[in-house]
Structures are given as structure tokens and as C-alpha cells.
Motif scaffolding. Structure first.
Motif, PDB file in Angstrom:
ATOM      1  N   VAL A  23       0.780  -1.259  -0.162  1.00  0.00           N
ATOM      2  CA  VAL A  23      -0.012  -0.079  -0.144  1.00  0.00           C
ATOM      3  C   VAL A  23       0.900   1.436  -0.026  1.00  0.00           C
ATOM      4  O   VAL A  23       0.789   2.195  -0.673  1.00  0.00           O
ATOM      5  CB  VAL A  23      -0.999  -0.008   1.266  1.00  0.00           C
ATOM      6  N   GLN A  24       1.965   1.095   0.889  1.00  0.00           N
ATOM      7  CA  GLN A  24       2.811   2.362   1.015  1.00  0.00           C
ATOM      8  C   GLN A  24       3.858   2.383  -0.385  1.00  0.00           C
ATOM      9  O   GLN A  24       4.415   3.666  -0.228  1.00  0.00           O
ATOM     10  CB  GLN A  24       3.379   2.430   2.368  1.00  0.00           C
ATOM     11  N   LYS A  73      11.344   6.633   4.411  1.00  0.00           N
ATOM     12  CA  LYS A  73      11.549   6.545   5.886  1.00  0.00           C
ATOM     13  C   LYS A  73      10.712   5.593   6.263  1.00  0.00           C
ATOM     14  O   LYS A  73      10.933   4.636   6.903  1.00  0.00           O
ATOM     15  CB  LYS A  73      11.394   7.717   6.598  1.00  0.00           C
ATOM     16  N   LEU A  74       9.344   5.603   5.804  1.00  0.00           N
ATOM     17  CA  LEU A  74       8.385   4.598   6.262  1.00  0.00           C
ATOM     18  C   LEU A  74       8.557   3.170   5.582  1.00  0.00           C
ATOM     19  O   LEU A  74       8.517   2.178   6.429  1.00  0.00           O
ATOM     20  CB  LEU A  74       7.054   5.066   5.773  1.00  0.00           C
ATOM     21  N   LEU A  75       9.278   3.110   4.449  1.00  0.00           N
ATOM     22  CA  LEU A  75       9.604   1.951   3.760  1.00  0.00           C
ATOM     23  C   LEU A  75      10.569   1.335   4.567  1.00  0.00           C
ATOM     24  O   LEU A  75      10.678   0.075   4.564  1.00  0.00           O
ATOM     25  CB  LEU A  75       9.959   2.207   2.259  1.00  0.00           C
ATOM     26  N   GLN A  76      11.800   1.888   4.976  1.00  0.00           N
ATOM     27  CA  GLN A  76      12.863   1.475   5.719  1.00  0.00           C
ATOM     28  C   GLN A  76      12.332   0.677   7.158  1.00  0.00           C
ATOM     29  O   GLN A  76      12.777  -0.202   7.308  1.00  0.00           O
ATOM     30  CB  GLN A  76      13.938   2.748   5.781  1.00  0.00           C
ATOM     31  N   THR A  77      11.437   1.665   7.739  1.00  0.00           N
ATOM     32  CA  THR A  77      10.843   0.971   8.909  1.00  0.00           C
ATOM     33  C   THR A  77      10.221  -0.248   8.624  1.00  0.00           C
ATOM     34  O   THR A  77      10.271  -1.037   9.411  1.00  0.00           O
ATOM     35  CB  THR A  77       9.938   2.120   9.555  1.00  0.00           C
ATOM     36  N   GLN A 116      10.129  -6.243   9.157  1.00  0.00           N
ATOM     37  CA  GLN A 116      10.082  -7.361   8.259  1.00  0.00           C
ATOM     38  C   GLN A 116      11.233  -8.352   8.589  1.00  0.00           C
ATOM     39  O   GLN A 116      11.142  -9.601   9.029  1.00  0.00           O
ATOM     40  CB  GLN A 116       9.931  -7.362   6.929  1.00  0.00           C
ATOM     41  N   LYS A 117      12.395  -8.006   8.718  1.00  0.00           N
ATOM     42  CA  LYS A 117      13.309  -8.366   9.029  1.00  0.00           C
ATOM     43  C   LYS A 117      13.790  -9.002  10.528  1.00  0.00           C
ATOM     44  O   LYS A 117      13.945 -10.388  10.607  1.00  0.00           O
ATOM     45  CB  LYS A 117      14.737  -7.681   8.829  1.00  0.00           C
ATOM     46  N   ARG A 118      13.224  -8.242  11.457  1.00  0.00           N
ATOM     47  CA  ARG A 118      12.983  -8.597  12.813  1.00  0.00           C
ATOM     48  C   ARG A 118      12.267  -9.576  13.044  1.00  0.00           C
ATOM     49  O   ARG A 118      12.310 -10.616  13.781  1.00  0.00           O
ATOM     50  CB  ARG A 118      12.590  -7.404  13.611  1.00  0.00           C
TER      51      ARG A 118
END
Length: 1160
Positions: free
Chosen positions: A1081-1082, A1089-1093, A1098-1100
């Protein structure tokens, strides 16, 4: 019989055809061949027995010695036979008296001197205790009684000699010397006097209360009188004085001595004559026994003064002047005698006539003599070293070459001169220097310098070298002595024969001439026989009569006297050399021995001289055997032996051992560059020379320096290798170096060696298992322990190979011990585990969670909610945290991990044992078909030892085969031992464990991810290996323990009913899908910045899911070890079925074996 029937003329009628000659030649050839073969056989036997068999004898090893002293069983009466009866009687009396004096002198020198000298020696510190001194004196009383009898006998002999108006003044002087020596020994013996005083005090105590000591009072008085007699006769220093103060004049009108002016004049003339001969040689290189004679002359002079009360002042001064040449004389051992003191004390009237300056000058000269002697000792040693070495070479040269018959007499003369005028004289001179110098230092209480000590010890070695030289060539010397004796007798007989002819040719008859002729005949007859002491004594007495009336010319008499002196010396050569080379006096100067050993150690080049010094130290032993103050003389010998060995160990052997060990260590570790070992700077000692020495004989042992050092190194290397087995290669290299450099035959340690990657030893881990489980992490799949953290740049690891090496080192018996230690450790940890589970805060939360799960499981598809586990974690954290930031659940996780590490260690021990057994059995070709060596040996009929070895081999093979095939189920043992206790009703609180596993795993995953993240930071405290390259060791420790405890509580079904890992998977997959959807969606908004977050989220989530899946797989693997597929009830059922089957099989076999089956 046939020969007798032949005609007597047949011998003349036979034809000589030469057959007899041919036959004789054949027989001679056969006999010659036999002799050659027999000689070669003997030579082969001789070579096979020993290389040392031959003319050269070994002083240390030979069990027997050759005694050269001539011997015969003829009595004096048989030897003294002439037609002159009066002369026979006179000579017989004198000879008997002389023999008696010689026997008394020998008894004093061997028995009484030594008994007195060694009194008080060999006693330990207990001798200072009240009572021990008196006991020693009590034992010594019998010896003093014997000495009293001996002194009385000496008095009688002196009286008899004086009454005989004898011409044997030298012998009388010898006896007076004995009495004088006894006085000096007792006067210098402080211990003897002190003990005597204590003994008398004890006797007074006994006198006051005899019943207490069990002694009859009437026996005490005679004993007291006896002691007073002994004290007066022996201990007051009056032995000599009492002898010369005897009443020589007969009271019944018989012999009058003191008023016999002729005898007084003859007595004085004889003393002066003897003194003239002695004075000429005193202090000269040709001196032999003149010092001893000088002591006798002084004794005779005092006796003359005591009998006749007249003093020849000029002669008295001459006697004192000798003190300038000879300031002191050693009487025996450490007893030194000062002639000036003796003469001044015994004849004070004559001493008053001399000025004090001359008397004082004698004492000053004594000090000067000692100083000069100390300064010249080193030069004397060098001179004598050259002289003795030259003499030894001459001895070897003369005794090695064959004697030529055309120069036989000349050769015998040369040998006689080498034996006596060189060898014996050197021995006497060296012995005199040593005894006089050492005893003077002791008497005057002046300290000796180390240089003087070393020089004197060198002289002792030279002295023993002379004795050894005579002994080594005993065979040739014995042969030579026999010929030399005959040659000297021949020369003496020629001289006497000339004198006898001269007497016979004189036609004037007189009784005196007849006595002279009879004496010459007696001397001639006596010389025709073995040169025994008695024969030489008779010849001496006969010549003292035969030389009267100018029978011999001056140019004839002196050679005859020289020949007779040589005959005396050569006949007693062995005994005289032994006497002069006797170093018994060293017992009283044994303080020099440590300095000597230090010198030997520093100058290793001359190490061989140790043999001579120990030979000198052995000379004390025969004298010690006459000690009487101890229960046995062996106690004194033991003390002496112990003292010498302690000094040897301290000053030589131990220093040598440590120096060799140090040299080997530094040589092996040269790469470390520990210190400067340049021989040009620090010097160099070749200690290898000590190991080329033959064993040194001392008492009943041989001191083998090579064996001693070898044993020390073997012992040290073995002990240090057992302490640090990883150093086995270093010590093996040192052994090889010791063999190459010093020629030492080292013994292999035969210890199981370690590899260079030995790692931590099993024993070390076992002793410190509580530290090990907290510092190491366990990998279940690879079976490896990894160190959690380290101050170094590397982490230690322990794997199966390390454990196998340790088991190989210590043996398989260590495995059971290790498991037992682990069991003890688990007991302590499970106690803490039980306390945690029993805690009210924990128990109440767990019961609440169980109740909650039961209520919602139908609504939640029988899955334990993830949120509930998170809530439990947060709730526990609210109870409090440690200063390190750990909650109670964190500490519980650590406890569980440590228990898991312990279980992993047990598993690794089992795997290591199997690995070790497999390595040991790998040389057996077929494990299914191993031959029985015991049966094979029996078939071959080999020895019993071989049979035992075969039986042992079979046992070892069967053990290794069984161990490599089966191993021991240690996990099953640990389950069986703890499970009944865990499942008891009193431990019902432990049944809540399965519900704490979800929050525990959640806590662990968070901790694990935190450790992984710290690896990438500079501060790595608390970091641990995780999935990048190494599976997480913490996972396996915890999971192994969880699986083990679930098995103990039989809660696998209860835990499976939670479906915890499915709940976790669904939760993380749901969150991952939600994040992915949000990312889609994003993605159109272009908000980086939102995509990096979202990517990080997801990695975590992926990491958490991966960690939980690893946890699940590990738990599934761990459950296999504990047979998680079966419940406790199923296992019990299976066990019962097995037992029933076994029982049925047993019944069946019984029925088959039974001879009479029962038929119903």
C-alpha cells in the motif's frame, strides 16, 4: 709278565729301525697341539669372564687381597739354636720381651686407641638427655677394665726389660710411647671426662637408694673402689708417670737398678746412640720412622732421669732443639704431641736451667712453621703430584717389562729402590704433612683457608693413589718381593760370612770372641729361611752381639745395616704401605669434606679423584669397629655413613642433578633466549666427565653417579609429565638430549601422550564442572562446546576428539567417575530448580496460566496464546531485577542452560568413550571373528607367563569390542535415577513446569537475538555466537534440559497439548503478511523512511520466526534422546512384557533341560 720271560740280552739284540723315534715325535706333536688348543680355550674363557682379569687388580671391586707377610710356625726356641747355651738363653729372653712389646703395641694401636678415640661419637641429639651419657659410660666400664689390665701388663714388661739390663732400648721406647699416647688420648677427651663425672654422680644417687635401682648395697662399695682405681690409674693422666715411677730396685736384695752406675752409663750411651741416628734423618726426605723413635727416646730419657735422677743438660737441650725441625708429632689419629711441653712437664728441674726466651722461641717457631706450611702447601702439592706421577709411571714401566736373567740382580735392586726409597718414602712424607698440618690447625684452634683445605685433600688423594698403585700390581709386587727378600738375605749372608771368617781366622781364644762367633752363626742360620718378624728380630739381636769387638769393618757394617733395614721394610711392605696410607684421621677432620666436594664440582675435569677420597673415608671403618660405648658399633657406622652420604648429596649429587636438568631445559628452550649462554663469557663445565666414573665403593654400597642422576631425571620428567601431559614432547626431547650430550640411558615414561590440541582435560572439567557449565555453550548437532566469552582474541572449543584423548590418557574408568560427578552437580541444581518452582509468585502465576489455558483452549483451537507468554514475562520482570538487569526468569533460564550443559557434557563423554574404543580396536581386522589367544598358546604348550599374557590380551580385546559396539546409556541412567523423585506427590509443584516453557522460550529468543546483535558492536560484553556460522549454543543447552525435565515429569503430552510452536508460527506469519500488505500500500506513496521502517520490521519478524523454528527443531531432536515417543505408562508396560518374555523363556529352557518332564 711277558717281558719278564725275555732274555736279559734281548735289549742288546734288538735292531734299531727308528720306529720308536717316529712314534715319540708323533706323540710330542699331538701333545703340543693339545697344549695350544687348551691355551686358546683358557684365553677365550678368560676374555669371556671379564676384561679386568689379569695382573692389574681393582682396589674397589676385588673381594680378596694378597697378603705378603712371611709366615712360619717355628717357635723362638726352635729358631735360636747354637752350641753356645748361654747366648741362646740371653737371645731367647730378649727376643721374647721384644715380641711381647710388639704385641702390646699392636693391641694398643688397634683396640685401645680406637676405643678411647671414638668414645662419644655416633650419638644423636638424645645423648644430651640426662641418662644417656651415664648409659654410655656404663657400657664403657668393661673396656676401661680391659685397658687397666693392659696398662698393668705394660708396667710389668717395662720392669722386666729394665731388670734384664737389656740392649733393646728401641723396643722399650715403643712401649713407653704406647703409654704416653694413652695419656694424651684421655687428656684430650673432654667428653669421656664429662661422662665419667656424670656416672660418678649417678653412683652416688644409687648409693643413697640402692633398692630403687635393684642393686644390693654390699656390691656397691667394691664397685666404687674399682671405679676409684680406674680413675687413678687411667683418667688422671698418670699412666706414663706411674710406669716410670715404679720401684725398679728389688726390695729383697736382688737386682739393684738405680745404683748400678755401669747400667746408667750404658743406658745413657744407648739413648744418645739411637738419638744420633734419629736426629740425622729427622725432617729429611729419607725419613721413615724416626719421629716415632724420637717419641720413644724422650720417654726413655725421662725414664732414665726418674731411675737415676741425673740429667745430661747438653742432651736435654739437643732433644728440645729437635722441636725447631719437628714442632709437633702426631701420635695417632687427631692426637698431636708437643715434645717441649712433655720434657718441661716431666723434667721441670732441667727446664729451669734453660732461659725462658729459648722456650718461648719454640712456641713462636711452631706458629711460624704453621704459617709457612700453609703458604707452601700449594707448591708442595704440585711437587708431590709430579713426583708421585713419575713414580707411578716408573712402577708400571719396571713391573711391565720382563726380567732379564743376565741382569737379574740389578733389576731386583732397581725394584727394591722403587718400592722403598721412592714409593714408601713418598707415602710417609705426604702422610706426615697431612697429619701434622691438620692436627696443628685443630690443636691451635686456627681456621684453615679453603686453598689449604683443597691442597691437603689433594695430598690425601696422592696418598691413596700410592696405596692403589701397590694394590693394582699386587701379583707382580708379590713375585718381586719374594725375589728381593732372597737377594737381600744373600747380601746379608755374604757380609756375615766375611766377618765370620775373620773371627775364625783369629786364633786368640776368649769367651767374648766365642759369643761373637756364636751370634754370627745364629744370624747366619736364621737368615736361611723366610723373612718373618721373629727371624728378623733374632738376627737383629744376634748382630747386636756379633758386631762387638770390631768384627766388621766400618765400610762393611753400614751396608749391612742398610740391607737389614731394607729387609725389614720389604718384608712388611704391604703392611707398612697400608699403615702410612691409612687415612683414619680424616674422621676427625671430616668438616673439610663439603669444601672438597664443592671443589670437585667446580673442577669437573678431575672428577675421577673421588675414588681416592672415598677410599680414604673408608679407612675409618675398621677403627670404628672397636667402639664400645654404644649397643653396637654398627650404630656408629650407620651414623657415619648417613653423615657422609648427606654431605655427598647436598654438595655434589643434588647440585649435579639440578645443573644437568637446568642445562637440558635451557638447551630445549633456546628459542626463548632466556639468558646468555656463551661459554666464552659465562664459562663452561663439562659435567659429562662425572658420568664416565666407575661406581664409587663406600661401605656396603656402590655410589653410581650416572645412575643417581639418571634416576633423578627420570623421576622428575615422569612426575612433571603426569602433572602437565601436554609437555610430553618437551620432556621426550630432553631425554634424547640427555642421552646424546651426557650418555645417560633414560627410561621412557610410558605415559599416554596427549595431542597438541588436547584442550581442557576431563579431570579438570570434572573438578570444576560448576564453572564449566556457566562459561561454555553446547552445540547439540556438532557435539561441541564453545567458550562463551574470553579475554583473548580466540575462544576455546571442546569436541569429541578432545574428550577421547583425555579418556585415552586417564583410562575408561574416568567416564563413570565423571557421570557420578555430574549426578552430584545435577542434584544441587535441581534443588534450586525446585525452590524456584515452589516460589509463591511463580507457582500462583503458573496455576493461573494452566487454568486460563483450560478455559480458552476450545475457543483458541487448543493453542497457547503468544500474548499470554509475553504477559508472563512482563509480570515476572515486575517482581524485580538484579543489578545486571536480569529478571527471575532470566536467572531461571541460566539455571536451565547450565543443567543442559551438564547433560551435553555427559553425552560428549559417552561419544568420546566410543571414539576412544574405536581408535583402540581399529587394528583388529574383524570384530566379529576375534581369535582366542589363550587357546592358541595352550595348543603350542608355551610358558605360564605367555599364557597369562594371552589371557590378558583376550580380556582387553573383549572389553574394547564390547565398549565400541555398545557404550553405556548414561541419559537413561540419569532419567531412571531422577524420575521417581520428580514424580512423587510431594513434588507436585514441579508438575507446573510445562506451562512455563512458552514464556521461557520467548525469554530465551529475546536473549539470543540480543547476544547476536552485540557481536556487531564494539562492546561485545554478553555477545554469543548465533546462527551466522555457528548454531546457537545457548539454544541446545536450554532445549536439552527442557527435554530432559519434561521426560522426568512425564509431561511431553501436556506440553504438546499447548501447540506452542504452532501458535508462535501463526502469530509471526500473520504479522509478516500484515507488514507485506502495508508495504504494498505504501509503495505508491514514495515515503522512504516509512519503507525502511517496514523493511526493518519484516527482518526482525523473520529473525524471530527463524529463532523459534530452530528452537522447535532442536527440541524435537533432543526428545529423541529421552524416548519422547512413549509415556511413562507405556515404558512400564514394555518393561513388564520383556520380563514376562524372559521368564517364559527361562521356564521353557528348564523344561527342556529337565530329565523327567512332568506329564499331566
Amino acid at each position: 709278565m711277558a717281558v719278564e720271560t725275555l732274555s736279559p740280552d734281548w735289549e742288546f739284540d734288538r735292531v734299531d729301525d727308528g720306529s720308536q723315534k717316529i712314534h715319540a715325535e708323533v706323540q710330542l706333536k699331538n701333545y703340543g697341539r693339545f697344549l695350544e688348543e687348551y691355551t686358546s680355550q683358557l684365553r677365550r674363557i678368560e676374555d669371556a669372564l671379564d676384561d679386568s682379569i689379569g695382573d692389574v687388580w681393582d682396589f674397589n671391586l676385588d673381594p680378596i687381597a694378597l697378603k705378603l707377610l712371611p709366615y712360619e710356625q717355628s717357635s723362638l726356641l726352635e729358631l735360636i739354636k747354637t752350641e753356645n747355651k748361654v747366648l741362646n738363653k740371653v737371645i731367647t729372653v730378649y727376643a721374647a720381651l721384644c715380641c711381647e712389646i710388639k704385641k702390646l703395641k699392636y693391641e694398643a694401636e688397634t683396640k685401645f686407641y680406637n676405643g678411647l678415640l671414638f668414645y662419644g661419637e655416633g650419638a644423636t641429639d638424645s645423648s644430651m638427655v640426662e641418662g644417656e651419657c651415664q648409659i654410655q659410660m656404663g657400657r664403657f666400664i668393661s673396656f676401661l677394665q680391659e685397658l687397666s689390665c693392659f696398662v698393668t701388663r705394660c708396667y710389668e714388661v717395662v720392669m722386666n726389660v729394665v731388670h734384664q739390663l737389656a740392649t733393646m732400648y728401641e723396643h722399650l721406647g715403643e712401649l713407653l710411647t704406647v703409654l704416653l699416647t694413652l695419656d694424651e688420648i684421655i687428656d684430650n677427651h673432654i667428653t669421656l671426662k664429662d661422662h665419667w663425672t656424670m656416672y660418678k654422680r649417678l653412683l652416688k644417687s644409687v648409693h643413697h637408694n640402692p633398692s630403687k635401682f635393684g642393686i644390693q648395697e654390699e656390691k656397691l662399695k667394691p664397685f666404687e673402689k674399682f671405679l676409684l682405681k680406674l680413675e687413678g690409674q687411667l683418667l688422671d693422666g698418670m699412666i706414663f708417670q706411674a710406669c716410670i715411677e715404679q720401684q725398679f730396685d728389688s726390695l729383697n736384695g736382688g737386682v739393684s737398678v738405680s745404683k748400678n752406675s755401669t747400667f746408667a752409663e750404658e743406658f745413657a750411651h744407648s739413648i744418645r746412640s739411637v738419638f744420633a741416628n734419629v736426629e740425622a734423618k729427622l725432617g729429611e726426605p729419607s725419613e721413615i720412622d724416626q719421629r716415632d723413635k724420637y717419641v720413644g727416646i724422650c720417654g726413655l730419657f725421662v725414664l732414665h732421669f726418674q731411675i737415676f735422677r741425673t740429667v745430661d743438660k747438653k742432651f736435654y737441650k739437643s732433644l728440645l732443639d729437635i722441636c725447631k725441625k719437628v714442632p709437633a708429632i702426631t701420635l695417632t689419629a687427631n692426637i698431636i704431641w708437643f715434645p717441649d711441653n712433655f720434657l718441661i712437664q716431666k723434667i721441670p728441674a732441667a727446664a729451669k736451667l734453660l732461659d725462658r726466651k729459648s722456650l718461648q722461641a719454640i712456641k713462636i717457631h711452631r706458629d711460624t712453621f704453621l704459617q709457612q706450611k700453609a703458604q707452601s702447601l700449594t707448591k708442595d702439592v704440585q711437587s708431590y703430584y709430579v713426583f708421585v706421577s713419575s713414580w707411578m709411571m716408573k712402577m708400571e714401566s719396571i713391573l711391565s717389562k720382563e726380567q732379564r736373567m743376565d741382569k737379574f740382580a740389578e733389576d731386583l735392586t732397581n725394584r727394591c729402590n722403587v718400592f722403598i726409597q721412592v714409593g714408601f718414602l713418598y707415602a710417609y712424607s705426604i702422610s706426615t704433612i697431612i697429619k701434622t698440618t691438620m692436627n696443628l690447625y685443630m690443636s691451635m684452634q686456627k681456621p684453615m683457608t679453603k686453598t689449604s683445605v683443597k691442597a691437603l685433600c689433594r695430598l690425601v688423594e696422592l696418598l691413596k693413589a700410592i696405596e692403589h698403585m701397590f694394590y693394582r700390581r699386587s701379583m707382580v709386587v708379590a713375585d718381586s718381593v719374594s725375589h728381593i727378600t732372597q737377594h737381600l738375605q744373600h747380601q746379608a749372608l755374604n757380609s756375615i760370612s766375611v766377618a765370620k771368617k775373620r773371627v775364625i781366622s783369629d786364633k786368640k781364644y776368649s769367651e767374648q770372641r766365642l759369643d761373637v762367633l756364636s751370634a754370627l752363626v745364629l744370624a747366619e742360620n736364621t737368615l736361611n729361611g723366610p723373612s718373618t718378624k721373629q727371624r728378623r728380630l733374632i738376627v737383629s739381636l744376634a748382630l747386636s752381639v756379633g758386631t762387638q769387638m770390631k768384627t766388621f769393618k766400618d765400610e762393611e757394617l753400614f751396608p749391612l745395616q742398610v740391607v737389614m733395614k731394607k729387609l725389614d721394610l720389604i718384608s712388611e711392605l704391604r703392611e707398612r704401605v697400608q699403615t702410612q696410607c691409612d687415612c683414619c684421621f680424616l674422621y676427625w677432620h671430616r668438616a673439610v669434606f663439603p669444601i672438597y666436594l664443592d671443589d670437585v664440582y667446580e673442577n669437573a675435569v678431575d672428577a675421577a679423584r673421588l675414588h681416592y677420597m672415598f677410599s680414604a673415608l673408608r679407612d675409618c671403618v675398621p677403627a670404628m669397629m672397636h667402639s664400645r660405648h654404644l649397643e653396637s658399633y654398627e650404630r656408629l657406622l650407620d651414623c657415619y655413613d648417613k653423615e657422609i652420604m648427606e654431605i655427598l648429596n647436598e654438595h655434589l649429587l643434588d647440585k649435579l642433578c639440578k645443573e644437568i636438568e637446568k642445562d637440558l631445559r635451557l638447551s630445549v628452550h633456546t628459542h626463548l633466549k632466556l639468558d646468555d649462554r656463551n661459554p666464552f663469557k659465562v664459562g663452561m663445565k663439562d659435567l659429562a666427565l662425572f658420568f664416565s666414573l666407575n661406581p664409587i665403593r663406600f661401605f656396603d654400597r656402590f655410589i653410581d653417579i650416572r645412575a643417581y642422576v639418571t634416576h633423578y631425571l627420570d623421576k622428575t620428567f615422569y612426575n612433571l609429565t603426569t602433572v602437565a601431559l601436554h609437555d610430553w614432547a618437551t620432556y621426550s626431547e630432553m631425554r634424547n638430549l640427555a642421552t646424546q650430550r651426557y650418555g645417560l640411558v633414560m627410561t621412557e615414561a610410558h605415559l599416554p601422550s596427549q595431542t597438541l590440541e588436547q584442550g581442557l582435560d576431563v579431570l579438570e572439567i570434572m573438578r570444576n564442572i560448576h564453572i564449566f557449565v556457566s562459561r561454555y555453550l553446547y552445540n547439540l548437532n556438532n557435539q561441541i562446546f564453545i567458550e562463551r566469552t574470553s579475554n583473548n582474541k580466540h575462544l576455546n572449543t571442546i569436541n569429541i576428539r578432545h574428550i577421547a584423548n583425555s579418556i585415552r590418557t586417564h583410562g575408561t574408568g574416568i567416564m563413570n567417575t565423571t557421570v557420578n560427578f555430574t549426578y552430584q552437580f545435577l542434584k544441587k541444581k535441581f534443588y534450586i530448580f525446585s525452590q524456584f518452582m515452589y516460589d509463591e509468585h511463580i507457582k500462583s502465576r503458573l496455576i493461573k496460566d494452566i487454568r486460563f489455558f483450560r478455559e480458552i483452549k476450545d475457543q483458541n483451537d487448543h493453542k497457547y496464546p503468544f500474548d499470554r507468554a509475553e504477559k508472563f514475562n512482563r509480570g515476572i520482570r515486575k517482581l524485580g531485577i538484579t543489578p545486571e538487569g536480569q529478571s527471575y526468569l532470566d536467572q531461571f533460564r541460566q539455571l536451565i542452560s547450565q543443567i543442559g550443559n551438564a547433560m551435553g557434557y555427559v553425552r560428549m563423554i559417552r561419544s568420546g568413550g566410543l571414539h576412544c574404543s574405536s581408535n583402540a580396536i581399529r587394528f583388529v581386522p574383524d570384530l566379529e571373528d576375534i581369535v582366542n589367544f589363550e587357546e592358541l598358546v595352550k595348543e603350542e604348550g608355551l610358558a605360564e607367563e605367555t599364557l597369562k599374557a594371552a589371557r590378558h590380551l583376550d580380556s582387553v580385546l573383549s572389553d574394547h569390542t564390547r565398549n565400541s559396539a555398545e557404550g553405556t546409556e548414561y541419559f537413561k541412567m540419569l532419567v531412571d535415577v531422577f524420575a521417581p523423585e520428580f514424580r512423587r506427590p510431594k513434588n507436585i509443584h514441579l508438575r507446573n513446569f510445562y506451562i512455563i516453557v512458552p514464556p521461557l522460550t520467548l525469554n530465551f529468543v529475546e536473549h539470543s537475538i540480543g547476544c547476536k546483535e552485540k557481536l556487531n558492536k564494539k562492546n561485545k560484553i554478553g555477545a554469543a555466537f548465533t546462527d551466522d556460522g555457528f548454531p546457537n549454543g545457548i539454544v541446545f543447552s536450554l532445549i536439552l534440559c527442557v527435554a530432559y525435565i519434561l521426560k522426568l515429569l512425564d509431561q511431553y503430552q501436556e506440553f504438546d497439548s499447548l501447540h506452542w510452536f504452532q501458535s508462535v508460527r501463526e502469530k509471526y506469519l500473520k504479522e509478516i503478511r500484515a507488514v507485506a500488505k502495508q508495504q504494498n500500500v505504501q509503495s505508491t506513496s514514495q515515503d522512504e523512511k516509512l519503507l525502511q521502517t517496514m523493511n526493518l520490521t519484516q527482518k526482525r519478524l523473520d529473525v524471530y520466526l527463524q529463532e523459534f523454528e530452530l528452537l522447535y527443531f532442536s527440541l524435537s531432536s533432543a526428545r529423541i534422546f529421552f524416548r519422547a515417543d512413549k509415556t511413562a505408562a507405556e515404558e512400564n508396560q514394555e518393561k513388564k512384557e520383556k520380563e514376562e518374555t524372559k521368564t517364559n523363556n527361562g521356564d521353557l529352557s528348564d523344561s527342556i533341560v529337565s530329565a523327567d518332564p512332568v506329564v499331566k
